[in-house]
Each structure stands twice: as structure tokens, then as C-alpha cells.
Write an enzyme that holds these catalytic residues in place. Structure first.
Site, PDB file in Angstrom:
ATOM      1  N   LYS A   2       4.331 -11.599   3.146  1.00  0.00           N
ATOM      2  CA  LYS A   2       2.894 -11.763   2.903  1.00  0.00           C
ATOM      3  C   LYS A   2       2.683 -11.935   1.399  1.00  0.00           C
ATOM      4  O   LYS A   2       3.324 -11.256   0.594  1.00  0.00           O
ATOM      5  CB  LYS A   2       2.092 -10.557   3.416  1.00  0.00           C
ATOM      6  CG  LYS A   2       0.606 -10.657   3.076  1.00  0.00           C
ATOM      7  CD  LYS A   2      -0.235  -9.714   3.897  1.00  0.00           C
ATOM      8  CE  LYS A   2      -0.336  -8.310   3.360  1.00  0.00           C
ATOM      9  NZ  LYS A   2      -0.887  -8.191   1.995  1.00  0.00           N
ATOM     10  N   SER A  28       0.840  -1.206   0.000  1.00  0.00           N
ATOM     11  CA  SER A  28       0.000   0.000   0.000  1.00  0.00           C
ATOM     12  C   SER A  28       0.873   1.252   0.000  1.00  0.00           C
ATOM     13  O   SER A  28       0.399   2.349  -0.301  1.00  0.00           O
ATOM     14  CB  SER A  28      -0.927   0.001   1.224  1.00  0.00           C
ATOM     15  OG  SER A  28      -0.183  -0.206   2.407  1.00  0.00           O
ATOM     16  N   GLU A  62      -9.434  -9.331   3.769  1.00  0.00           N
ATOM     17  CA  GLU A  62      -9.704  -7.911   3.495  1.00  0.00           C
ATOM     18  C   GLU A  62     -11.075  -7.689   2.872  1.00  0.00           C
ATOM     19  O   GLU A  62     -11.449  -8.382   1.907  1.00  0.00           O
ATOM     20  CB  GLU A  62      -8.608  -7.341   2.569  1.00  0.00           C
ATOM     21  CG  GLU A  62      -8.845  -5.860   2.237  1.00  0.00           C
ATOM     22  CD  GLU A  62      -7.639  -5.125   1.687  1.00  0.00           C
ATOM     23  OE1 GLU A  62      -6.535  -5.701   1.637  1.00  0.00           O
ATOM     24  OE2 GLU A  62      -7.827  -3.948   1.308  1.00  0.00           O
ATOM     25  N   ASP A  98       5.239  -7.321   2.465  1.00  0.00           N
ATOM     26  CA  ASP A  98       4.333  -7.665   1.374  1.00  0.00           C
ATOM     27  C   ASP A  98       5.152  -7.942   0.119  1.00  0.00           C
ATOM     28  O   ASP A  98       5.977  -7.097  -0.264  1.00  0.00           O
ATOM     29  CB  ASP A  98       3.474  -6.423   1.082  1.00  0.00           C
ATOM     30  CG  ASP A  98       2.014  -6.737   1.008  1.00  0.00           C
ATOM     31  OD1 ASP A  98       1.641  -7.913   1.063  1.00  0.00           O
ATOM     32  OD2 ASP A  98       1.235  -5.761   0.911  1.00  0.00           O
TER      33      ASP A  98
HETATM   34  O1  KIV Z   1      -0.565  -3.362   1.579  1.00  0.00           O
HETATM   35  C1  KIV Z   1      -1.108  -3.320   2.680  1.00  0.00           C
HETATM   36  O2  KIV Z   1      -0.954  -2.375   3.446  1.00  0.00           O
HETATM   37  C2  KIV Z   1      -1.935  -4.455   3.066  1.00  0.00           C
HETATM   38  C3  KIV Z   1      -2.720  -4.369   4.331  1.00  0.00           C
HETATM   39  C4  KIV Z   1      -3.563  -3.220   4.421  1.00  0.00           C
HETATM   40  C5  KIV Z   1      -3.364  -5.636   4.697  1.00  0.00           C
HETATM   41  O3  KIV Z   1      -1.963  -5.430   2.380  1.00  0.00           O
END
Ligand code: KIV
Length: 291
Positions: free
Chosen positions: A118, A50, A187, A88
Site C-alpha cells: 500500500k 499504524s 481515509e 504499508d
Molecule cells: O496504517 C494503517 O493501519 C492504515 C489503515 C488504517 C488504512 O493505513
């Protein structure tokens, strides 16, 4: 542990053990100062992709690169001591094959020292999750709304409204849990669906716009602080409105610079004594006549 020993970070295994207990507190962090502010209060910090939208002003997360994720994770690691730090994996770094995913994950882990990664995806990503877990990588899954599939989804709609869609998300969640993920982010799904998944899985679910029944919650930190610049999704709760505070501080600074009220004496370094002024010959004729 001796008094000076480095505090150990919370491990993914410890996070898994929190299933069904006190809810797990998670937030995103992209920088060292933010990580420092959050570290004592959270169990898990996610360096979310994000950051592409929140920090870089991108319209989606699709333009985020592995290098960006590594740089921001290094900052978050420097700023935190205690939280479990998860990275991520950005779009394009893991979908091609389990081998490509492993190569990229190995780089992320070696260059950042993070606790795990993730991966967005369901049934189709389960073999990749298993491949990574078997090679010692703690993996957090992510089902329901998957922002990296924004083009296929045609936006960021609530997931699981129709019975078939709900069943597919349950299948995704079960496949990722069976592949060995240590937690699962759910989500933007309808509440009863996230509740049902939480009841079925042996690993903790982390909700974002999902359900209070989840084993933990995560939000984008800038969203809860009023710093993300755009209207946040409905599931976000604002805990502060820092935007106007920031704006007022910068306005005051600009005003003081323009009117020469900043810097004042207090903010000048090393006021020279008379000897220093004589030796450097830096006293202007105006200063001399004034003195
Ligand atoms: O990219 C992100 O911040 C996310 C979370 C909000 C779960 O995947």
C-alpha cells in the site's frame, strides 16, 4: 484441490473482482497470534504502519522503518493462511523515486511473501504506482487523510470539507486508479465524497472513516478491541473492551505470584517419583521430616 493441499490465499485480483458486491472485510494485523484470530473472518489483512503508534507508542507513523514492516509482515504471514496480506510502505521508502520504491518493494516481497503493498499519496504518487504495477506489484492506493503527511496537514483532520479539497481528492483517487492500483483506501473524508469516488472508480474503495457506500471497510484491530490505549478517532466502533479484561488478568497473576498461590501442583512439570528423589538427592531435610 486434495484434502491436504495448502489453502490458497485470496489474491489482489480476486479482491478487485469484489467491486460493488458484498462489502470487502479488511483489518490491520501486526503479529502472528492476531493474524491467526482474524484470518478466517477477513478478506484482507493490512500490516499498517499504524503499528508505529499502536505497538511502539510513537506519536506519528513517521519513525516506522522498512525493517519493522518486514519483521511484522513475516509474523502476519506465519499466522495467516487465507487472507490477502498487504504491507504499508513506510515514510521514506517510496517517495524519492519509482526506482527506489521498486527496490524497497522487491525486498519486502522477497522477504515476506506478501500479496502486495500500500502506498499513501495521490496524483504525485501515480507515476510510482504505475511503475510498480507494470513490474508485477499489486498496489493498494491510499487517499484522503494520509497519516504520513501529518506534519503538512497539522494533525489528522477530516478531509474534503471544502469544494476545492474535495475536487483534489477526486483527482488523487482517479490518478491512482488509472495508474493500476487494485483497490483504494479512502481515509477520514466527508461521506458524500467517498460515496462519489466509489461510484466513479472501477476498482473497490476501502473506507476508514469514509462512507458505508465504499466497497469495503478497514479499521485498526486494536481500536475495535479497545486495546489501542488512546482515545480512537470518532469513526471507530468498539466491538469489545479488552483493556479492562487484560488488566484484571494481570492483576490476578501478580497477586497469586506474590502470595505463592501460583504456580500450584497442577502447573509444575514432572512431579518426581521416590526413586528420582533418592538418585538426585534433592529431598530437603524439611521435606524428609514432613514425609
Ligand atoms: O496504517 C494503517 O493501519 C492504515 C489503515 C488504517 C488504512 O493505513
Amino acid at each position: 484441490m486434495t484434502e491436504n493441499a495448502k489453502p490458497r490465499r485470496i489474491t489482489p485480483r480476486q479482491i478487485t473482482a469484489l467491486k460493488g458486491g458484498t462489502p470487502i472485510v479488511c483489518l490491520t494485523a501486526y503479529s502472528a497470534p492476531m493474524a491467526r484470530a482474524l484470518d478466517r473472518h477477513v478478506d484482507l489483512l493490512l500490516v499498517g504502519d499504524s503499528l508505529g503508534m499502536v505497538l511502539y507508542g510513537m506519536e506519528t507513523t513517521l519513525g516506522v522503518s522498512l525493517d519493522m514492516m518486514i519483521n511484522h509482515t513475516q509474523a502476519v504471514m506465519r499466522g495467516s493462511k487465507r487472507a490477502c496480506v498487504i504491507v504499508d510502505l513506510p515514510f521514506g521508502s517510496f517517495q524519492e523515486s519509482p526506482e527506489v520504491a521498486f527496490r524497497n518493494v522487491a525486498r519486502v516481497m522477497a522477504e515476506t511473501g506478501c500479496s502486495g503493498v500500500k502506498i499513501e499519496g495521490g496524483v504525485e504518487m501515480a507515476p510510482t504506482v504505475a511503475f510498480l504495477v507494470e513490474r508485477g506489484v499489486p498496489v493498494q492506493g491510499h487517499v484522503g487523510l494520509k497519516p504520513q503527511s501529518v506534519k503538512a496537514m497539522g494533525g489528522f483532520p477530516v478531509q474534503g470539507k471544502e469544494a476545492d479539497a474535495a475536487k483534489a481528492i477526486i483527482a488523487d483517487a482517479e490518478a491512482i486508479a488509472a495508474a493500476g492500483a487494485f483497490t483504494l483506501v479512502i481515509e477520514n473524508t466527508v461521506e458524500p465524497l467517498a460515496r462519489a469516488i466509489t461510484a466513479r472508480l472501477a476498482i473497490p474503495t476501502i473506507g476508514i472513516g469514509a462512507s458505508p457506500a465504499c466497497d469495503g471497510q478497514i479499521l485498526v484491530t486494536e481500536d475495535i478491541l479497545g486495546l489501542s490505549g488512546s482515545t480512537p478517532p470518532r469513526f471507530v466502533k468498539r466491538y469489545a473492551e479488552l483493556g479492562p479484561i487484560l488488566e484484571a488478568a494481570v492483576r490476578a497473576y501478580a497477586d497469586e505470584v506474590k502470595t505463592r498461590r501460583f504456580p500450584d501442583r497442577e502447573h509444575c512439570v514432572g512431579a518426581p517419583d521416590a526413586e528420582w528423589l533418592r538418585r538426585t538427592n534433592l529431598v530437603s531435610p524439611r521435606d524428609r521430616s514432613a514425609g
